[in-house]
Design an enzyme around this catalytic site. Sequence first.
Site, PDB file in Angstrom:
ATOM      1  N   LYS A   1     -38.444  82.593  14.469  1.00  0.00           N
ATOM      2  CA  LYS A   1     -38.298  84.025  14.180  1.00  0.00           C
ATOM      3  C   LYS A   1     -37.716  84.218  12.778  1.00  0.00           C
ATOM      4  O   LYS A   1     -37.522  85.344  12.324  1.00  0.00           O
ATOM      5  CB  LYS A   1     -37.337  84.665  15.194  1.00  0.00           C
ATOM      6  N   SER A   2     -37.385  83.113  12.084  1.00  0.00           N
ATOM      7  CA  SER A   2     -36.687  83.237  10.796  1.00  0.00           C
ATOM      8  C   SER A   2     -37.476  84.027   9.750  1.00  0.00           C
ATOM      9  O   SER A   2     -36.885  84.847   9.039  1.00  0.00           O
ATOM     10  CB  SER A   2     -36.309  81.853  10.268  1.00  0.00           C
TER      11      SER A   2
ATOM     12  N   LYS B   1     -31.827  68.724  11.076  1.00  0.00           N
ATOM     13  CA  LYS B   1     -30.495  69.107  10.573  1.00  0.00           C
ATOM     14  C   LYS B   1     -29.710  67.895  10.037  1.00  0.00           C
ATOM     15  O   LYS B   1     -28.890  68.050   9.136  1.00  0.00           O
ATOM     16  CB  LYS B   1     -29.702  69.844  11.661  1.00  0.00           C
TER      17      LYS B   1
ATOM     18  N   ASP C   1     -24.421  77.792  12.028  1.00  0.00           N
ATOM     19  CA  ASP C   1     -24.624  78.010  13.463  1.00  0.00           C
ATOM     20  C   ASP C   1     -23.332  78.470  14.145  1.00  0.00           C
ATOM     21  O   ASP C   1     -23.334  79.431  14.915  1.00  0.00           O
ATOM     22  CB  ASP C   1     -25.136  76.725  14.129  1.00  0.00           C
TER      23      ASP C   1
ATOM     24  N   GLY D   1     -21.594  70.733  26.421  1.00  0.00           N
ATOM     25  CA  GLY D   1     -22.485  70.026  25.489  1.00  0.00           C
ATOM     26  C   GLY D   1     -21.706  69.450  24.316  1.00  0.00           C
ATOM     27  O   GLY D   1     -20.643  69.981  23.942  1.00  0.00           O
TER      28      GLY D   1
ATOM     29  N   ASN E   1     -19.170  67.329  28.692  1.00  0.00           N
ATOM     30  CA  ASN E   1     -20.494  66.774  28.418  1.00  0.00           C
ATOM     31  C   ASN E   1     -20.831  65.729  29.470  1.00  0.00           C
ATOM     32  O   ASN E   1     -19.940  65.112  30.043  1.00  0.00           O
ATOM     33  CB  ASN E   1     -20.514  66.133  27.019  1.00  0.00           C
ATOM     34  N   ARG E   2     -22.147  65.575  29.734  1.00  0.00           N
ATOM     35  CA  ARG E   2     -22.598  64.530  30.671  1.00  0.00           C
ATOM     36  C   ARG E   2     -22.135  63.168  30.174  1.00  0.00           C
ATOM     37  O   ARG E   2     -21.548  62.394  30.900  1.00  0.00           O
ATOM     38  CB  ARG E   2     -24.137  64.511  30.731  1.00  0.00           C
TER      39      ARG E   2
HETATM   40  P1  NDP Z   1     -28.770  68.334  21.069  1.00  0.00           P
HETATM   41  O1  NDP Z   1     -30.032  67.677  21.485  1.00  0.00           O
HETATM   42  O2  NDP Z   1     -28.044  67.855  19.849  1.00  0.00           O
HETATM   43  O3  NDP Z   1     -27.707  68.243  22.280  1.00  0.00           O
HETATM   44  C1  NDP Z   1     -28.098  68.543  23.589  1.00  0.00           C
HETATM   45  C2  NDP Z   1     -26.859  68.614  24.482  1.00  0.00           C
HETATM   46  O4  NDP Z   1     -27.291  69.104  25.751  1.00  0.00           O
HETATM   47  C3  NDP Z   1     -26.187  67.272  24.737  1.00  0.00           C
HETATM   48  O5  NDP Z   1     -24.790  67.455  24.789  1.00  0.00           O
HETATM   49  C4  NDP Z   1     -26.726  66.863  26.120  1.00  0.00           C
HETATM   50  O6  NDP Z   1     -25.833  66.073  26.860  1.00  0.00           O
HETATM   51  C5  NDP Z   1     -26.823  68.222  26.782  1.00  0.00           C
HETATM   52  N1  NDP Z   1     -27.786  68.294  27.883  1.00  0.00           N
HETATM   53  C6  NDP Z   1     -29.134  68.244  27.824  1.00  0.00           C
HETATM   54  N2  NDP Z   1     -29.680  68.408  29.048  1.00  0.00           N
HETATM   55  C7  NDP Z   1     -28.636  68.589  29.912  1.00  0.00           C
HETATM   56  C8  NDP Z   1     -28.545  68.830  31.308  1.00  0.00           C
HETATM   57  N3  NDP Z   1     -29.627  68.912  32.067  1.00  0.00           N
HETATM   58  N4  NDP Z   1     -27.309  68.985  31.850  1.00  0.00           N
HETATM   59  C9  NDP Z   1     -26.202  68.900  31.089  1.00  0.00           C
HETATM   60  N5  NDP Z   1     -26.225  68.676  29.745  1.00  0.00           N
HETATM   61  C10 NDP Z   1     -27.427  68.527  29.158  1.00  0.00           C
HETATM   62  O7  NDP Z   1     -29.116  69.882  20.945  1.00  0.00           O
HETATM   63  P2  NDP Z   1     -28.375  70.990  20.053  1.00  0.00           P
HETATM   64  O8  NDP Z   1     -26.913  70.797  20.212  1.00  0.00           O
HETATM   65  O9  NDP Z   1     -28.938  71.000  18.695  1.00  0.00           O
HETATM   66  O10 NDP Z   1     -28.840  72.354  20.734  1.00  0.00           O
HETATM   67  C11 NDP Z   1     -28.373  72.734  22.027  1.00  0.00           C
HETATM   68  C12 NDP Z   1     -29.045  74.034  22.407  1.00  0.00           C
HETATM   69  O11 NDP Z   1     -28.623  75.090  21.558  1.00  0.00           O
HETATM   70  C13 NDP Z   1     -30.567  73.975  22.284  1.00  0.00           C
HETATM   71  O12 NDP Z   1     -31.103  74.505  23.463  1.00  0.00           O
HETATM   72  C14 NDP Z   1     -30.893  74.852  21.097  1.00  0.00           C
HETATM   73  O13 NDP Z   1     -32.135  75.500  21.247  1.00  0.00           O
HETATM   74  C15 NDP Z   1     -29.741  75.854  21.117  1.00  0.00           C
HETATM   75  N6  NDP Z   1     -29.444  76.416  19.793  1.00  0.00           N
HETATM   76  C16 NDP Z   1     -29.485  77.770  19.636  1.00  0.00           C
HETATM   77  C17 NDP Z   1     -29.211  78.337  18.407  1.00  0.00           C
HETATM   78  C18 NDP Z   1     -29.268  79.823  18.241  1.00  0.00           C
HETATM   79  O14 NDP Z   1     -29.280  80.297  17.088  1.00  0.00           O
HETATM   80  N7  NDP Z   1     -29.251  80.605  19.302  1.00  0.00           N
HETATM   81  C19 NDP Z   1     -28.864  77.517  17.233  1.00  0.00           C
HETATM   82  C20 NDP Z   1     -28.784  76.094  17.518  1.00  0.00           C
HETATM   83  C21 NDP Z   1     -29.089  75.578  18.770  1.00  0.00           C
HETATM   84  P3  NDP Z   1     -25.761  64.444  26.698  1.00  0.00           P
HETATM   85  O15 NDP Z   1     -25.050  64.183  25.389  1.00  0.00           O
HETATM   86  O16 NDP Z   1     -24.969  64.009  27.867  1.00  0.00           O
HETATM   87  O17 NDP Z   1     -27.181  63.965  26.680  1.00  0.00           O
END
Ligand code: NDP
Length: 274
Positions: free
Chosen positions: A16-17, A66, A102, A127, A151-152
């Site tokens: 959407k940017s 990133k 962010d 997370g 976190n998991r």
């Molecule tokens: P990452 O891939 O870096 O991290 C994902 C995280 O989610 C990890 O901590 C992982 O845990 C956890 N995770 C994934 N699946 C599960 C689950 N089923 N149950 C529990 N924990 C889970 O992603 P990002 O940090 O970059 O992004 C996270 C979310 O934020 C994304 O959905 C992204 O779209 C959203 N986002 C939104 C923005 C906005 O402007 N609204 C901006 C940036 C991000 P583990 O380490 O244990 O695997």
Amino acid sequence: MTDRYAVVGNPIGHSKSPLIHQAFAEETRQDISYVAIESPLSGFAGIVDAFRREGGRGLNITAPFKLDARAYATDLTERARMAGAVNALKFEGERVYGENYDGAGLVNDIERNLGFAMREKRVLVLGAGGAARGAILPFLEREPASLTVANRNLAKVEALVTEFSPYGHIHAISYDQLASTAPFDLVVNATSASWTGELPPIPASSFAEGGLAYELVYGKGLTPFLRLAESAGCARVADGVGMLVEQAAEAFLWWRGVRPATAPLIKRLTIPLV
Ligand code: NDP
């Protein structure tokens, strides 16, 4: 002369940017162009080199680049360095400045738009990925009563907390421990679980009655996380559309020196939470 900006990601079709920045430019009467660029997964640096050669002034960076953007920058702000990731670049001659908005976008949405002051509140972040990391410093700056991160992968969140502990009171917790912990006024889902309709294993007792639940994923309506929060008595639930627009506004201000209005765009892009 029209100044050129873009967002780089893969995939990028959903972004959407361009819509957001074109609306900002129109409102603030800035002469810019803004497009979406899909980079090959292993070709980020080449794409940015080419954009700079053609006179590009700045980029937004989205998944999965990133960390590449962090490596590409010659100068990182403290926020970007601690977040470990860059979501905005600014080009000035040979210098490449890397920022991460962010977390600031998230705080602006929570505090200004949703009217929830984080000071003295119990805050829980789910997370430990890039988005959670980006939120930690801006959250600590708001001086919450406590900041807990679950976190998991426990080793990952423990390492994160160790790194950030010089900046404020921050604790790591496992999902299992949440059941025996007092409720939180603000719970932020910074996991990617909602993309696949999954619920992070958080108990209903973690949500304080009358609190706020915030989901970073946007445009998916009431996710399992937001549904649980509502049924647990949260007064407000929100998704990440406001964060998206607010981080864009911060980058626009950084590039152009003028802050655009965010409320009309948030309204336009919001998909009702039903
Ligand atoms: P990452 O891939 O870096 O991290 C994902 C995280 O989610 C990890 O901590 C992982 O845990 C956890 N995770 C994934 N699946 C599960 C689950 N089923 N149950 C529990 N924990 C889970 O992603 P990002 O940090 O970059 O992004 C996270 C979310 O934020 C994304 O959905 C992204 O779209 C959203 N986002 C939104 C923005 C906005 O402007 N609204 C901006 C940036 C991000 P583990 O380490 O244990 O695997």
